[in-house]
Scaffold this motif. Structure first.
Motif, PDB file in Angstrom:
ATOM      1  N   UNK A   1       0.200  -1.458   0.341  1.00 11.50           N
ATOM      2  CA  UNK A   1      -0.311   0.017  -0.118  1.00 11.50           C
ATOM      3  C   UNK A   1       0.891   1.252   0.277  1.00 11.50           C
ATOM      4  N   UNK A   2       1.872   1.311   0.763  1.00 14.08           N
ATOM      5  CA  UNK A   2       2.805   2.596   0.838  1.00 14.08           C
ATOM      6  C   UNK A   2       3.911   3.178  -0.213  1.00 14.08           C
ATOM      7  N   UNK A   3       4.087   1.549  -1.374  1.00 12.05           N
ATOM      8  CA  UNK A   3       4.554   1.858  -3.127  1.00 12.05           C
ATOM      9  C   UNK A   3       3.160   2.281  -3.927  1.00 12.05           C
ATOM     10  N   UNK A   4       2.531   1.635  -3.616  1.00 12.09           N
ATOM     11  CA  UNK A   4       1.104   2.023  -3.889  1.00 12.09           C
ATOM     12  C   UNK A   4       1.330   3.734  -4.412  1.00 12.09           C
ATOM     13  N   UNK A   5       0.911   3.699  -2.677  1.00 16.54           N
ATOM     14  CA  UNK A   5       0.547   5.426  -2.753  1.00 16.54           C
ATOM     15  C   UNK A   5       1.773   6.814  -2.946  1.00 16.54           C
ATOM     16  N   UNK A   6       3.024   5.809  -2.784  1.00 12.62           N
ATOM     17  CA  UNK A   6       3.458   6.702  -3.611  1.00 12.62           C
ATOM     18  C   UNK A   6       3.687   6.906  -5.373  1.00 12.62           C
ATOM     19  N   UNK A   7       3.433   5.764  -5.902  1.00 12.89           N
ATOM     20  CA  UNK A   7       3.417   5.842  -7.249  1.00 12.89           C
ATOM     21  C   UNK A   7       2.309   6.661  -7.579  1.00 12.89           C
ATOM     22  N   UNK A   8       0.894   6.332  -6.859  1.00 15.26           N
ATOM     23  CA  UNK A   8       0.106   7.374  -7.480  1.00 15.26           C
ATOM     24  C   UNK A   8       1.061   9.307  -6.793  1.00 15.26           C
ATOM     25  N   UNK A   9       1.563   9.436  -5.757  1.00 13.70           N
ATOM     26  CA  UNK A   9       1.757  10.491  -5.848  1.00 13.70           C
ATOM     27  C   UNK A   9       2.883  11.737  -6.477  1.00 13.70           C
ATOM     28  N   UNK A  10       3.614  10.454  -7.060  1.00 14.97           N
ATOM     29  CA  UNK A  10       4.952  11.180  -7.733  1.00 14.97           C
ATOM     30  C   UNK A  10       4.918  10.389  -9.356  1.00 14.97           C
TER      31      UNK A  10
END
Length: 83
Positions: A26-35
């Motif tokens: 989830x953390x990796x997915x969140x980073x991808x969506x924001x960056x």
């Protein structure tokens, strides 16, 4: 050590440059969506960001984050075949 926000099955997708990527948490997915997400709008994009925050704070099951990522990828027209 086991990461409780880690997905049972990673998601493979093809980014806007044609590169195959793997998302495992989830953390990796969140980073991808924001960056590095190809779009920064859309109903599924916004919903996924909300769900990721809820999952990371323990308010939702991890499986919901994976499903939200898949819906956001589909909305962004990214290749998610095989998931």
């Amino acid at each position: 050590m086991f990461d409780p926000k880690r997905w049972r099955r990673p998601v493979l997708y093809e980014d806007e440059n044609g590169l195959r990527r793997k998302v495992s948490s989830t953390e990796q997915a969140s980073d991808i969506l924001t960056s590095s997400w190809p779009v920064n709008s859309g109903e599924e994009f916004l919903r996924a960001r909300e769900i990721f925050l809820d999952v990371m704070s323990g308010g939702r099951p991890v499986a919901e984050a994976r499903a939200a990522f898949l819906r956001a990828a589909e909305e962004a027209d990214l290749d998610i075949s095989g998931n």
